[in-house]
Design an enzyme around this catalytic site. Structure first.
Site: not given
Length: 545
Positions: A28, A30, A144
């Site tokens: 992934g 971000g 976060d």
């Protein structure tokens, strides 16, 4: 290793090795970096997060990153994917390696299995709270916490990415951008002062997502979401009543009003003690969620985890578009607005082809395309894109739909940014009229439209009219939001400025003297906004003499 199906294949952007680790797949990405599935020197698997180069190049970031990521190794691996190794501060690539947990992130679990029942939400929340106690005990604040950073295993949730949040937040503060994820950041975090209670706010937001499938604060742009977080109540539509109390307290705007993690775990104890086998996930999670977790832990190329049965004919298409949209937004959040804009060009084209020009998701993709066009520096092109979008959203959704009103606002905003203050003034006047009719005169969004109208009126050359509009706006801000609200103080600043522009430096001096006193009392003597109005006071004191 050839049959591993976690993540997606590597492409030309990806390294084949990171430190001593062999990179196998992309798990992934971000705004902060890409995460890879990697093999160590033996056979064990790791998740290796590589920080984006532009962040690593920030002054002093490398030393902070290594220090904070190394401190994260003190957090118990019972509640997290433990940090195993951190790169040297002078390494070409800045990275951290954590033990790989073959479990779906919470957002993936909800996407594939649907929302969780209240018992499942409590189970997830208790696991996160226990993890956060360990994080805080190591002297860290996560900063976060979001569904993508919670891995859900049959043994309980694992919280990840706590090792870099503080270092990244320090970089964001230095560049006037607080790092975090809009929709899950607490108000004080947005203002640059995250603490342990900020993680409790994020926990409440994660509970909302787990129970409803949506975040408590949402909008077409990060700025809209942050404004909602600061000034609007959360969207709790679909939240079961038995979760409303604890979630409401977690999402309090004031940190001291939120429960502590220990209090949350004490409340969970009442649920736990009524369960015959509280250690078993089967006591908390529905069968469809357990199936996703089990399938995620043993992937195969011939039998990947099946998508949910609902909307089977369209879900692969929409899921791919959503994943590409998340990647584009991550690029924008990382500071590469041009790349995000270009990805949205392709996304808009594919939305039109697959879903149709009038589909809500197509219109939403066009909104993001226009926004990142502006962020990439082309306000004129953004203005034109928003003009077309206003027309089409009005036709498809109606003139009073919230999304239509939003793009009206963006059209006016970027018309002004493109240098046409007169046209922006007129567009803002229309927006004030429509928001007053639809939302009411005292709605914060209506007041915000009036603020833009006043400013563009002044920028278009009519300082007297702008002064009078600001005077009325200050009066209504005080009545609706209170005298000490940031928006009230901001409106007073513009009122004083346009008073000076209208030719009355002495009156502006007196207005700024009052504003210096009140900003000092509310924000503190060293706040940048206080220092700004002190400078304005000095300037107009000299001008009035």
């Amino acid at each position: 290793m050839a049959d591993l199906m976690w993540g997606s294949p590597l492409d030309g952007r990806d390294p084949t090795t990171v430190g001593p680790y062999t990179v196998l797949r992309v798990l992934g990405q971000g705004g902060m970096g890409r995460v890879y599935l990697a093999r160590g020197l033996g056979t064990r698997l790791y998740a290796v997060k590589v920080i984006r180069p532009h962040l690593a190049d920030e002054d002093g970031f490398r030393a902070r990153f290594v220090r904070e990521a190394s401190a994260a190794r003190a957090v118990s691996g019972a509640f997290t994917a433990p940090v195993v190794e951190v790169s040297a501060s002078d390494a070409e690539l800045l990275w951290m390696a954590v033990a790989f947990v073959a479990a779906p992130p919470l957002d993936t679990l909800i996407e594939r299995a649907g929302v969780l029942p209240p018992a499942g939400v409590w189970w997830v929340a208790a696991g996160i709270a226990e993890a956060l106690l360990s994080v805080h005990g190591a002297g860290l604040v996560h900063r976060d916490l979001k569904p993508a950073n919670v891995l859900v295993t049959a043994d309980g949730p694992r919280v990840i990415d706590f090792g870099i949040a503080k270092a990244l937040d320090a970089v964001g503060t230095a560049s006037t951008q607080v790092m975090g994820t809009s929709g899950y950041m607490a108000p004080e975090h947005i203002r640059g002062a995250a603490g342990p209670a900020s993680d409790v706010f994020a926990l409440g937001a994660v509970m909302v997502f787990a129970a409803t499938g949506h975040a408590p604060f949402e909008g077409p742009s990060a700025g809209d979401v942050l404004a909602q977080t600061l000034y609007q109540p959360p969207n709790l539509n679909g939240l079961p009543s038995e979760l409303a109390d604890v979630v409401g307290r977690c999402l309090s705007k004031e940190p001291e009003a939120r429960p502590t993690l220990s209090q949350i775990l004490e409340e969970f104890r009442h649920h736990r003690d009524r369960t015959s086998a509280p250690h078993a996930a089967t006591s908390w999670l529905p069968a469809r969620a357990l199936a996703v977790i089990e399938g995620f832990g043993s992937p195969s190329p011939t039998a990947p985890t099946a998508p949910p049965p609902t909307s089977a004919t369209t879900r692969p298409i929409t899921a791919d578009l959503q994943e590409r949209a998340r990647e584009a937004q991550a690029l924008g959040a990382a500071g590469d607005a041009a790349a995000a804009r270009d990805q949205y060009v392709d996304l808009v084209r594919d939305h039109v082809r697959l879903l149709g020009a009038d589909h809500p998701d197509t219109l939403f993709a066009r909104d993001w395309h226009a926004f990142f066009t502006a962020e990439a520096g082309d306000a004129g092109a953004a203005r034109d894109l928003y003009a077309d979008l206003v027309r089409d959203r009005t036709r498809v959704l109606g003139p009073d739909h919230p999304d239509t009103l939003h793009v009206q606002n963006q059209h006016a905003r970027f018309t002004g940014a493109a240098g046409d203050a007169g046209a922006a003034r007129d567009l803002c006047a229309d927006l004030v009229r429509d928001r007053t009719r639809v939302l009411g005169a005292d709605d914060p969004q209506t007041l915000r439209a009036r603020d833009w109208h006043a400013r563009h009126t002044g920028l278009a050359g009519d300082a007297v009219a702008a002064r009078d509009l600001c005077a009325e706006l200050v009066r209504d801000h005080v009545r609706v939001l209170g005298a000490d609200h940031p928006d009230t103080l901001f409106a007073r600043d513009w009122h004083a400025f346009f008073t000076a522009e209208a030719g009355d430096a002495a009156a502006a001096r007196d207005l700024y003297a009052d504003l210096v006193r009140d900003r000092t009392r509310v924000l503190g003597a060293d706040h940048p906004d206080t220092l700004h109005v002190q400078g304005q006071l000095a300037h107009y004191t000299a001008a009035a003499e």
